[in-house]
Design a protein around this motif. Structure first.
Motif, PDB file in Angstrom:
ATOM      1  N   TYR A  91      43.862  19.182 -13.140  1.00 49.46           N
ATOM      2  CA  TYR A  91      43.853  19.374 -14.594  1.00 49.46           C
ATOM      3  C   TYR A  91      42.687  18.581 -15.179  1.00 49.46           C
TER       4      TYR A  91
ATOM      5  N   LEU B 130      37.918   9.999 -18.131  1.00 49.08           N
ATOM      6  CA  LEU B 130      39.247   9.917 -18.728  1.00 49.08           C
ATOM      7  C   LEU B 130      40.036   8.728 -18.192  1.00 49.08           C
ATOM      8  N   LYS B 131      39.787   8.365 -16.938  1.00 51.71           N
ATOM      9  CA  LYS B 131      40.591   7.315 -16.287  1.00 51.71           C
ATOM     10  C   LYS B 131      40.177   5.900 -16.694  1.00 51.71           C
TER      11      LYS B 131
ATOM     12  N   VAL C  48      39.809  17.620 -18.282  1.00 56.01           N
ATOM     13  CA  VAL C  48      39.771  17.393 -19.722  1.00 56.01           C
ATOM     14  C   VAL C  48      38.335  17.230 -20.196  1.00 56.01           C
TER      15      VAL C  48
ATOM     16  N   SER D 108      42.565  14.592 -14.739  1.00 61.38           N
ATOM     17  CA  SER D 108      43.706  13.771 -15.135  1.00 61.38           C
ATOM     18  C   SER D 108      44.158  12.902 -13.966  1.00 61.38           C
TER      19      SER D 108
END
Length: 537
Positions: free
Chosen positions: A36, A75-76, A38, A30
Motif C-alpha cells: 500500500y 512515510l515511515k 502513499v 505503508s
C-alpha cells in the motif's frame, strides 16, 4: 514572461489543502500494510513536486526502491505518535506561516512539544537544558550556565557563529578532559530473542557484519538493501546465545521495525520487541568515566577487565540490571548505560554525585555532534542513506563477506568491491575560514576539487580540538568530457586541491580519508587535568 501581464484570471478554484507536521510531503510504502503506497500532504506545493514525486513513487512501486534518496519524504519517518488530532491541529497552524519563512540552521518547531520525554526531563530542564525534538522525543542541545542571558540565547538566529558556541566548547572540553553525561534515551532499542538459533540466523541474513560472536560482545553493523545501501546503521549486543539487543538512530523506530518484520519469518519461537520506552540511556563520556563507574559498581572498569565494545549487566548504585556498554558513539572513552526507567533518576543522581570530584557536568547533542564529526563518525540519515554502501564510506570492517552465509546486499558489495566505488565519504578541514566573521558551513555546501564540482557536504560542525570547521561529504569523479561518474580511488582524493563553497565564497580545505585526532592542538593527558578548574563550570 511579459505575456503573463495581459492574462486574465478566468476561474478561481478554492479547495482544501493538506499539510504535514514537518512541511514535507508523505511518500512511500505503508509500514503496516505491505504493497500500500502513499503520496500525499503536498503542503501547497503539489504543482512543483508532482512530477518528481510521481516519478520516484512509480519507481518505488515497480522496482521496490526509488532512484534517489527520499528518506526526508518517507512515510515511515512518522509514527502513531504524530497522528493525534490535537497535535496535528496545533502543528499545522504553525506550519502554514513557516512555509515561506527563512529558516536558520538548527531551528525547531514550537508546537507539539514535550510529547516524548526521558524520566530525567524535569531534572535536566532545571539545570539549564535547551531542547530539540527528534521523532517527537525531547533531546538536550546544550546546557545554559546560570550567568548566561537565556532570552537572548533563545532569540538568537543566525547563519554565522551562534551564541551557543562557548557553551558547547566547554561541554566538549569536559568530554575530552574529565567526564560528561548526555541523556540519549531517544535512541531506538529492539530486542530479538528466540527459543533456538532462529534469532541469530535471521540477523545474520539481515546484517552485513558477523553477529555470531561471544556473549557480551557488541557489533557495529549495517542493515543493507539489495543494492548494498544502508537501510539502518546500528549496534547490536549479544545478551545471550539466543538474545540480542539492537540500538538504532531515533528516527529509525518505524522504518527499522517495518524492515525487520518484512524479512523475519512467521515463527512463534522468534520474538521482536520494541523496548525503546523501557530503558533510559545515559552516555558517560570522558577519561574519568571509568573512575565514576568504578566507584558506583565496585567493579574494575579498566580496559583489561572491561574491553572496548563489551556489554555486561551490572549494579550501579542501588540499581540492578543496568546494561553497561563500553562505547560512546563519539570515539571518546566512556560507557553507555541502558537503565530500566524506574531506576533512571536514582542512577543519574548517583552518577552526578560521585562525579563531582571528577569534574562531571551535563552535555547535549551539539557537543556529541562536534565530537563525532571530528572523529569522522558518519550518522545514518545525515551522511548515510539507502544509496550509500559501507565501501563508499570506509566501513569495510563492518562487512564480513566471508561469514559463511548470504546476507542482503552481499552480491552488490562483491560487485562493487571488484569494480570500485563511484563516490567516497571524505573529511574536510577548512583552512582559511574565520569562525568569528565568516558564514558557517551547516550542510549541503558544494565541494570543489581542482576547481571542478565533485559533490556536497552531508554534515558539519566546529571541531574544538582541531580548532577548525570540519565537514563530511561525498567526493565523486565526474568525467570532464562526458560528465559520467568514474571510479573514485584514494589516490584521486589525496591528489586533489579542495574548496568548500559557503554562500558563494570558496574556502580552502584539506581532504582526509581517516580521522585526524590532533592536527592543530594536543589533547591534555587525563592525569594533568586540574579538576578544581572544572568544578562549577
Amino acid at each position: 514572461m511579459p505575456e503573463l501581464e495581459a492574462l486574465e484570471i478566468v476561474k478561481l478554484v478554492n479547495c482544501p489543502e493538506t499539510f504535514t507536521p514537518d512541511m514535507r510531503c508523505l511518500m512511500g510504502e505503508s509500514p503496516s500494510v505491505q504493497g500500500y503506497f502513499v503520496l500525499a500532504g503536498m503542503n501547497s506545493a503539489g504543482l512543483s513536486f508532482g512530477g518528481g514525486a510521481g516519478k520516484y513513487l512509480a519507481e518505488w512501486m515497480v522496482h521496490g526502491y526509488p532512484s534517489e534518496n527520499v528518506w526526508e519524504l518517507d512515510l515511515k519517518r512518522f509514527g502513531a505518535l504524530q497522528s493525534s488530532r490535537t497535535f496535528l491541529r496545533h502543528r499545522v497552524m504553525e506550519v502554514m506561516p513557516l512555509l515561506y519563512d527563512l529558516k536558520v540552521p538548527r531551528w525547531d518547531f514550537q508546537t507539539g512539544r514535550q510529547l516524548r520525554t526521558s524520566p530525567l526531563y524535569d531534572r535536566l530542564d532545571a539545570q539549564g537544558a535547551r531542547w530539540m525534538e527528534k521523532h517527537g522525543f525531547e533531546r538536550p542541545k546544550y546546557f545554559v550556565p546560570p550567568d548566561k542571558d537565556l532570552l537572548a540565547l533563545e532569540q538568537s538566529k543566525t547563519f554565522y557563529k551562534p551564541d551557543w558556541f562557548d557553551i558547547v566548547e566547554s561541554e566538549v572540553k569536559c568530554c575530552k578532559e574529565a567526564v560528561c553525561v548526555i541523556d540519549m534515551s531517544s535512541f531506538t532499542k529492539f530486542e530479538i530473542t528466540s527459543t533456538g538459533d532462529q534469532a541469530l540466523e535471521v540477523l545474520q541474513y539481515l546484517f552485513s557484519n558477523d553477529l555470531d560472536v561471544p556473549v557480551g560482545h557488541i557489533v557495529h553493523t549495517g542493515m543493507l538493501n539489495q543494492g548494498g545501501g544502508y537501510e539502518n546503521d546500528c549496534s547490536i549486543a549479544r545478551l545471550s546465545k539466543r538474545s540480542f539487543f539492537m540500538i538504532s538512530p531515533t528516527d529509525q523506530q518505524v522504518h527499522c521495525w517495518a524492515w525487520l518484520k518484512k524479512y523475519m519469518p512467521e515463527d512463534s519461537n522468534l520474538i521482536l520487541e520494541d523496548v525503546t520506552w523501557k530503558y533510559t540511556a545515559l552516555n558517560l563520556i570522558g577519561p574519568r568515566a571509568v573512575d565514576v563507574l568504578s566507584e558506583l559498581s565496585y567493579a574494575p572498569m579498566t580496559p583489561d577487565h572491561f574491553p572496548s565494545l563489551f556489554c555486561k549487566e551490572m549494579s550501579v548504585g542501588y540499581a540492578n540490571g543496568i546494561r553497561v556498554m563500553s562505547m560512546t558513539h563519539t570515539g571518546e572513552p566512556g560507557f553507555m548505560l541502558y537503565i530500566p526507567i524506574e531506576y533512571a533518576l536514582h542512577v543519574y543522581n548517583e552518577v552526578m554525585s560521585v562525579g563531582q570530584k571528577y569534574g562531571i557536568r551535563n552535555a547535549g547533542y551539539y557537543a556529541l555532534r562536534s565530537l563525532r564529526i571530528e572523529k569522522f563518525f558518519a550518522f545514518w540519515g545525515q551522511d548515510l542513506n539507502t544509496l550509500t554502501t559501507p565501501l563508499e564510506c570506509g566501513r569495510e570492517s563492518r562487512v564480513k563477506l566471508d561469514k559463511g552465509m548470504d546476507f542482503i546486499g552481499r552480491d552488490a558489495l562483491l560487485q562493487q568491491k571488484q569494480n570500485g566505488v563511484y563516490k567516497r565519504l571524505t573529511m574536510f578541514i577548512l583552512d582559511d575560514h574565520d569562525t568569528d566573521l565568516d558564514l558557517w558551513p551547516w550542510w549541503g555546501e558544494p565541494i570543489y576539487r581542482n576547481g571542478q564540482y565533485v559533490g556536497k557536504t552531508t554534515s558539519s560542525a566546529y571541531g574544538y580540538t582541531l580548532e577548525r570547521h570540519v565537514c563530511l561529504g561525498f567526493v565523486h569523479n565526474f568525467s570532464e568530457d562526458t560528465g559520467e561518474e568514474q571510479v573514485v580511488t584514494a589516490d584521486f582524493i589525496n591528489r586533489g586541491e579542495y574548496e568548500i563553497d559557503i554562500a558563494g565564497h570558496r574556502f580552502q580545505a584539506k581532504a582526509k580519508l581517516y580521522p585526524v585526532p590532533s592536527l592543530f592542538t594536543h589533547k591534555r593527558r587525563k592525569d594533568d587535568v586540574e579538576l578544581s578548574d572544572l568544578q562549577g563550570k
